[in-house]
Write an enzyme that holds these catalytic residues in place. Structure first.
Site, PDB file in Angstrom:
ATOM      1  N   SER A   1      -6.548  -3.199   1.130  1.00 42.57           N
ATOM      2  CA  SER A   1      -6.965  -2.736  -0.200  1.00 42.57           C
ATOM      3  C   SER A   1      -7.580  -3.851  -1.063  1.00 42.57           C
ATOM      4  CB  SER A   1      -5.794  -2.105  -0.966  1.00 42.57           C
ATOM      5  OG  SER A   1      -5.321  -0.971  -0.290  1.00 42.57           O
TER       6      SER A   1
ATOM      7  N   GLU B   1     -13.070  -6.294   9.934  1.00 44.87           N
ATOM      8  CA  GLU B   1     -11.665  -6.017  10.256  1.00 44.87           C
ATOM      9  C   GLU B   1     -11.564  -4.629  10.845  1.00 44.87           C
ATOM     10  OE1 GLU B   1      -8.894  -4.950   7.358  1.00 44.87           O
ATOM     11  OE2 GLU B   1     -10.323  -3.779   6.208  1.00 44.87           O
TER      12      GLU B   1
ATOM     13  N   ASN C   1      -8.885  -1.262  10.852  1.00 45.29           N
ATOM     14  CA  ASN C   1      -7.719  -0.639  10.224  1.00 45.29           C
ATOM     15  C   ASN C   1      -7.159   0.370  11.212  1.00 45.29           C
ATOM     16  OD1 ASN C   1      -7.931  -1.645   7.295  1.00 45.29           O
ATOM     17  ND2 ASN C   1      -9.988  -0.927   7.740  1.00 45.29           N
TER      18      ASN C   1
ATOM     19  N   TYR D   1     -10.351   2.375  -5.496  1.00 44.03           N
ATOM     20  CA  TYR D   1      -9.401   3.409  -5.938  1.00 44.03           C
ATOM     21  C   TYR D   1      -9.611   3.895  -7.367  1.00 44.03           C
ATOM     22  CZ  TYR D   1      -7.042   1.755  -1.768  1.00 44.03           C
ATOM     23  OH  TYR D   1      -6.747   1.384  -0.483  1.00 44.03           O
TER      24      TYR D   1
ATOM     25  N   ASP E   1     -14.600  -2.048   9.703  1.00 43.64           N
ATOM     26  CA  ASP E   1     -15.425  -2.429   8.552  1.00 43.64           C
ATOM     27  C   ASP E   1     -16.448  -3.476   8.977  1.00 43.64           C
ATOM     28  OD1 ASP E   1     -13.907  -0.756   6.978  1.00 43.64           O
ATOM     29  OD2 ASP E   1     -12.636  -2.339   6.160  1.00 43.64           O
TER      30      ASP E   1
ATOM     31  N   ARG F   1     -10.524   2.633  11.891  1.00 47.83           N
ATOM     32  CA  ARG F   1     -11.757   2.424  11.130  1.00 47.83           C
ATOM     33  C   ARG F   1     -12.151   0.962  11.214  1.00 47.83           C
ATOM     34  NH1 ARG F   1     -10.675   2.527   5.415  1.00 47.83           N
ATOM     35  NH2 ARG F   1     -11.761   0.560   5.487  1.00 47.83           N
TER      36      ARG F   1
ATOM     37  N   GLY G   1      -6.679   4.988   5.272  1.00 45.53           N
ATOM     38  CA  GLY G   1      -6.305   6.007   4.286  1.00 45.53           C
ATOM     39  C   GLY G   1      -6.639   7.408   4.770  1.00 45.53           C
TER      40      GLY G   1
ATOM     41  N   GLU H   1       0.813  -1.225   0.000  1.00 49.95           N
ATOM     42  CA  GLU H   1       0.000   0.000   0.000  1.00 49.95           C
ATOM     43  C   GLU H   1       0.849   1.279   0.000  1.00 49.95           C
ATOM     44  OE1 GLU H   1      -3.902  -0.764   2.390  1.00 49.95           O
ATOM     45  OE2 GLU H   1      -2.314  -1.979   3.238  1.00 49.95           O
TER      46      GLU H   1
END
Ligand SMILES: Nc1ncnc2c1ncn2[C@@H]1O[C@H](COP(=O)(O)OP(=O)(O)OP(=O)(O)O)[C@@H](O)[C@H]1O
Ligand SMILES: [Mg+2]
Length: 308
Positions: free
Chosen positions: A148, A268, A270, A214, A255, A253, A274, A28
């Site tokens: 990602s 998951e 993070n 993306y 999910d 964050r 981002g 990443e």
């Protein structure tokens, strides 16, 4: 300027010099360089003396000369406790989760084991090659430490399973096989003790894959997310607990999927999500009334308060 921003700027006045860590060697890297550039620009706008540092091409001792580090490294080496350990050793305060929570958060398997142990809902799963059992179909196969959506595949039949596991194994020595949840997808940003407004993600692709994340114009980010008040409160509460059970702190964050019956399942966490202007945490921050600069300033102050 808003009152909140004025107050924040005065609190940040004494911060000193800050290294924005970005780049690194993970898959990443490119996203991290973008996150770092935007975090750096926000710091300059906040009047902070900030410098970008790429650990891939810098002597790590250079970090000793800074008063704090903003970690904008995604993936292995930056989000997994490694750089956090270095900074602990050097005695430099840094943003976000500490060593252990970062390491656990990087492993989707360790994360899910802790959630399951704490009685929090996460899709049924096993570790490929170790815990094979019948958990039904469809399945999602993923590398245990990637981000990602790299190396991930939906599997509808037993015939497709071995290929999907082999594909994920190209990216990782551990492969997670997880029950597929058909339904809506949400992500919840956490800032300090607060769960920010959840965002609903919609894509015409079969899941929120690399292209949807993306490249595609067709991905929709919906905030307010359209859940009723009770369900939204339940989702925020669940995301906060999920964050705490892993021992995460500062920001991050979570999910989450929701099945057809309305039940939530944690996917998951993070620990360094981002931070480009188009990323999800800045989007949720905006929905909570915070500018990008304000978000960056709050994350930095939290790191200093946790560790100075
Ligand atoms: N069990 C599942 N059922 C249905 N869809 C799933 C499942 N697991 C993952 N997905 C889909 O795949 C996407 C990526 O999965 P996940 O968040 O686990 O991986 P990631 O690549 O680490 O993501 P990130 O880029 O957020 O770090 C999810 O956003 C979701 O759209
Ligand atoms: Mg994800």
């Amino acid at each position: 300027m808003t009152d909140a921003l004025t107050t924040l700027k005065s609190r940040l006045a004494a911060v000193g010099s800050v290294a924005v860590l970005c780049g690194g060697k993970s898959a990443e890297r490119e996203i991290s360089l973008r996150s770092g550039a935007e975090v750096h620009a926000a710091m300059m706008a906040l009047g902070i003396n900030a410098v970008r540092v790429d650990p891939a091409d810098s002597d790590i001792d250079v970090l000793k000369s800074f008063d704090a580090c903003f970690i904008a490294l995604h993936g292995r080496g930056g989000e997994d406790g490694v750089i956090q350990g270095v900074l602990e050793h050097l005695g430099v305060p840094y943003t976000g989760s500490g060593v252990m929570a970062s390491a656990i958060g990087m492993s989707k398997i360790a994360t899910k084991l802790l959630w399951a142990g704490a009685g929090l809902p996460t899709p049924d799963f096993y570790l490929a090659g170790v815990g094979e059992r019948d958990i039904g179909f469809p399945l999602m196969v993923k590398p245990a430490h990637e981000g990602s959506s790299i190396g991930m595949r939906k599997v509808d039949t037993v015939e497709q399973l071995a290929d999907a596991v082999a594909e994920a194994a190209r990216f990782d020595h551990e492969v997670l096989v997880e029950r597929w949840i058909q339904g809506a997808e949400f992500t919840v940003a956490i800032l300090g003790d607060e769960a920010l407004p959840p965002i609903r993600l919609e894509t015409p692709n079969s899941f929120y894959d690399y292209e949807a994340k993306y490249q595609a114009d067709s991905t929709r980010y919906i905030c307010p997310c359209g859940l009723g008040d009770d369900k939204e409160a339940e989702l925020k509460q669940l995301a906060k607990k999920a964050f705490q059970v892993i021992g995460c702190s500062g920001w991050g964050r979570v999910d989450v999927m929701q099945d057809q019956q309305g039940n939530f399942y944690l996917l998951e966490v993070n620990t360094v999500p981002g931070m480009t202007d188009h990323s999800l945490v800045p989007m949720a921050a905006r929905a909570s009334g915070r500018s990008f600069e304000q978000l960056v300033g709050e994350i930095l102050l939290d790191g200093l308060e946790q560790r100075r």
